[in-house]
Structure formats: structure tokens, C-alpha cells
Scaffold this motif. Structure first.
Motif, PDB file in Angstrom:
ATOM      1  N   PRO A 133       0.847  -1.199   0.000  1.00 44.67           N
ATOM      2  CA  PRO A 133       0.000   0.000   0.000  1.00 44.67           C
ATOM      3  C   PRO A 133       0.886   1.254   0.000  1.00 44.67           C
ATOM      4  O   PRO A 133       1.874   1.324   0.748  1.00 44.67           O
ATOM      5  N   SER A 134       0.526   2.228  -0.810  1.00 54.18           N
ATOM      6  CA  SER A 134       1.389   3.410  -0.926  1.00 54.18           C
ATOM      7  C   SER A 134       1.515   4.164   0.393  1.00 54.18           C
ATOM      8  O   SER A 134       2.521   4.844   0.621  1.00 54.18           O
ATOM      9  N   ARG A 135       0.523   4.028   1.308  1.00 52.82           N
ATOM     10  CA  ARG A 135       0.609   4.704   2.603  1.00 52.82           C
ATOM     11  C   ARG A 135       1.774   4.198   3.439  1.00 52.82           C
ATOM     12  O   ARG A 135       2.190   4.861   4.401  1.00 52.82           O
ATOM     13  N   CYS A 136       2.310   3.026   3.102  1.00 57.51           N
ATOM     14  CA  CYS A 136       3.424   2.453   3.864  1.00 57.51           C
ATOM     15  C   CYS A 136       4.785   2.997   3.432  1.00 57.51           C
ATOM     16  O   CYS A 136       5.798   2.733   4.098  1.00 57.51           O
ATOM     17  N   LEU A 137       4.847   3.721   2.329  1.00 60.02           N
ATOM     18  CA  LEU A 137       6.126   4.014   1.694  1.00 60.02           C
ATOM     19  C   LEU A 137       6.782   5.299   2.194  1.00 60.02           C
ATOM     20  O   LEU A 137       6.101   6.258   2.581  1.00 60.02           O
ATOM     21  N   HIS A 138       8.101   5.299   2.134  1.00 64.40           N
ATOM     22  CA  HIS A 138       8.913   6.484   2.382  1.00 64.40           C
ATOM     23  C   HIS A 138       9.986   6.552   1.302  1.00 64.40           C
ATOM     24  O   HIS A 138      10.572   5.524   0.931  1.00 64.40           O
ATOM     25  N   HIS A 139      10.263   7.753   0.828  1.00 63.54           N
ATOM     26  CA  HIS A 139      11.322   7.939  -0.163  1.00 63.54           C
ATOM     27  C   HIS A 139      12.691   7.694   0.466  1.00 63.54           C
ATOM     28  O   HIS A 139      12.944   8.086   1.612  1.00 63.54           O
ATOM     29  N   VAL A 140      13.576   7.060  -0.279  1.00 61.43           N
ATOM     30  CA  VAL A 140      14.952   6.822   0.164  1.00 61.43           C
ATOM     31  C   VAL A 140      15.875   7.802  -0.560  1.00 61.43           C
ATOM     32  O   VAL A 140      15.895   7.817  -1.799  1.00 61.43           O
TER      33      VAL A 140
END
Length: 349
Positions: A133-140
């Protein structure tokens, strides 16, 4: 293996050793998901527990293991706006959350009992691809290697335990019980938070890991030579004990040691799982007026803070991340972590 299939490491039953590589279909994503091409996935103690059939949580068999992961977005759902194909990202672990929850409304989604995590509740990332789910993501950030970014999750567990749920003041004496990956990362967080004297406690079997504790800033390591830890601490400082104990051991009995060594009005934060019964009195908890605090998982803001610390180099993973290997090498890496010959391994699908 076709373009519509992939290889994944599947835990297929509760019996010990019920883990194998299998050909699987590439996941189908929804409008708010991304299909993540997995670059790196960390091996967690929970993966080892499931491998040995010794876990104390419910597993939805069969399931692909792996919840510490980073990669590159291969495809984004129609309603995903903050991430796009080609972005380097890392993912939180709360893969499924109920639609209506009082805890989620309070920002405590990590404590929602109905949550399902990658690697036990839904398919995880020890595979070529994983649905996220995109809500789980963080940019690296571009400067942070993805094999390091994959360990954001255990760093967040340690950040929550030490920096959010514990009180560490500059100059405090802090003891960490259990020099596994989480314990060592807790030690690193305590050092960052200003611990004046940092003690890491293990057993004779932890000799190599206790050496690593010294490399990440521990002032004293105890247990490798069979030291009597409470007796040693009675001769340290004013003799009353330590201000804070982080119990990161995977056994319940370590809480007895924590109660023995914490000073009156001190704090114990328990982050290590241990399903065994206690079988000892908690009277010291009362007599010393000790604050006993559990700590579980993490939240969005912690991930952002940890990514800053990793990118800046303030968290140095080099002493902890000892092995990066292909997914085919999973068994050797699992056994190396289980034996303690390495602290942390990362697999690259």
C-alpha cells in the motif's frame, strides 16, 4: 520462471524447517498500491522464529517471509500520487489495517490488534516483487544504499523503544540486555540520546555480538566471561543501579535481571518478545517504584527521523550489517544469524 512469475521464500507450515523457495505469481496491485521490485530485505529474528516453528504469533500459512525491505517501484496504482515508477523507497510493516479503528484515529496504527504485517499476515518481501500500500512508503535519499535502507525498520523499533518510550537524559547510565540486532540498535540509539555510561549485557554465546557492542559505543560489555552482572553494578557509580534498562532479549526471564539492576525510581523498557511464563516475583517492581514500559513497532514520523539519521551517518550500520547475499543463499544466512556468527544479514532477491 516467466514474466508473470517470480521466486519467493515461503513459510508453508508451523513445523520446524517449513521454509522453501517456490515459484509464485507476481502480485496484482490495487489502485492505491505499488508493485515493488525488491532490492534488499533484512532477515529478522521473527523470520528465524518462523523458520524454526517457535513463534508466538499467528501466521497465515503459506506466506512469503520478510518485512524489512527496500526497493524500486515497478508499477504504481491509478490513485497513487506521491510515488511513481522508478522511485527508491522503503516500506513500513502495517500491510493491512482495518477501515475503522479508534487506535488508528489516534495515530496508533502500530498498536491496532487487527493489523496484519508483511511476512506473517500477508506475503512479505523475500521475493522478486511485493505488493505494498502506498501509505506504507517512504522515499529513500539517493545517497543511502538500499541494503542499508532495508534496515530502517529495525532501527525504527529501536528508536521507538529508546527515544520515544524511554527517558534518557545526557549522563544517564543505560543497560541493554540482549546484544541481538534490536539490542545493538537500541544501544546505538541510547548513545545518540546522550547515555553517559552504556552497558550491553549478553551471555557467553554472545561473545562476537558483544564485540560489536563495543564497536558501536558501549562503554562496558558484560556476560561473555560469565560475570555476575548485579554484583558488578553494585560496584559501579553509586551502587544503586542503572537509570534505564532496555530489555531486548528474547526470553521472559531477562526481566528478572532487569529488575535486579535498575535503580529505585528507574525505568525498564521491554522490547524483546518472550512467550515463556515468568515464574518469579514482581515485588521489586513495587519496592523500587520502577516504571515498566513495553514498546512495539513504530509510526510514520519515526521512519522519517530514522531515514535522516541513516542518511547522515549518525546511525552507522557497518558493524551490524555483516552479510549481504542473494536470495538463493537464504539458508546459510538464516543459520549464520541463528548461531550468532553474524549480527544481521540482508538478502537480495
Amino acid at each position: 520462471m516467466s514474466a508473470q512469475s517470480m521466486v519467493g521464500l515461503v513459510n508453508f507450515a508451523k513445523d520446524p524447517g517449513s521454509v522453501e523457495l517456490r515459484d509464485l505469481p507476481v502480485p496484482e496491485i490495487g489502485e492505491e498500491d505499488v508493485l515493488l521490485s525488491v532490492d534488499s530485505v533484512g532477515i529478522c529474528g521473527s523470520d528465524l522464529h518462523q523458520y524454526h516453528g517457535s513463534q508466538s504469533w499467528k501466521v497465515n500459512y503459506p506466506v512469503v517471509l520478510g518485512h524489512e525491505f527496500a526497493g524500486v517501484i515497478a508499477k504504481a496504482g491509478k490513485r497513487v500520487s506521491e510515488f511513481k515508477e522508478g522511485d527508491r523507497v522503503v516500506s513500513e510493516t502495517a500491510a493491512v489495517l482495518p477501515r475503522d479503528s479508534a487506535l488508528i484515529r489516534r495515530g496508533l496504527y502500530n498498536l491496532e490488534p487487527g493489523r496484519l504485517g508483511f511476512g506473517y499476515g500477508v506475503d512479505g518481501a523475500m521475493a522478486s516483487y511485493v505488493k505494498v500500500p502506498s501509505r506504507c512508503l517512504h522515499h529513500v535519499p539517493a545517497s543511502l544504499p538500499l541494503e542499508s535502507a532495508a534496515l530502517t525498520e529495525p532501527c525504527c523499533v529501536a528508536y521507538n523503544a529508546v527515544c520515544a518510550n524511554s527517558r534518557v537524559r545526557p549522563g544517564d547510565t543505560v543497560a541493554v540486555i540482549g546484544p541481538g540486532p534490536i539490542g545493538l540498535l537500541c544501544a546505538a540509539m541510547a548513545k545518540l540520546s546522550g547515555a553517559g555510561h552504556l552497558i550491553v549485557i549478553g551471555t557467553a554465546a554472545d561473545a562476537k555480538r558483544l564485540e560489536v557492542a563495543g564497536q558501536i559505543g558501549a562503554d562496558t560489555v558484560l556476560g561473555a566471561q560469565g560475570e555476575n552482572v548485579p554484583e558488578w553494578l553494585r560496584g559501579h557509580g553509586d551502587g544503586y543501579g542503572v537509570d534505564l534498562v532496555i530489555d531486548a532479549a528474547g526470553v521472559s526471564a531477562s526481566l528478572k535481571l532487569a529488575l535486579d539492576i535498575v535503580r529505585p525510581a528507574g525505568q525498564i523498557t521491554k522490547v524483546g518478545w518472550g512467550p515463556q511464563p515468568l515464574n518469579f516475583s514482581l515485588d521489586q517492581l513495587v519496592q523500587k517504584a520502577v516504571t515498566l514500559q513495553g514498546s512495539f513497532s513504530h509510526n510514520w514520523s519515526m521512519w522519517e527521523s530514522v531515514l535522516v539519521l541513516l542518511t547522515s551517518g549518525k546511525i552507522d550500520l557497518r558493524p551490524i550489517l555483516n552479510r549481504v547475499a542473494p536470495l538463493d543463499d537464504w539458508r546459510v544466512s538464516f543459520e549464520a544469524m541463528h548461531s550468532g556468527s553474524i549480527v544481521k544479514g540482508v538478502l537480495r532477491p
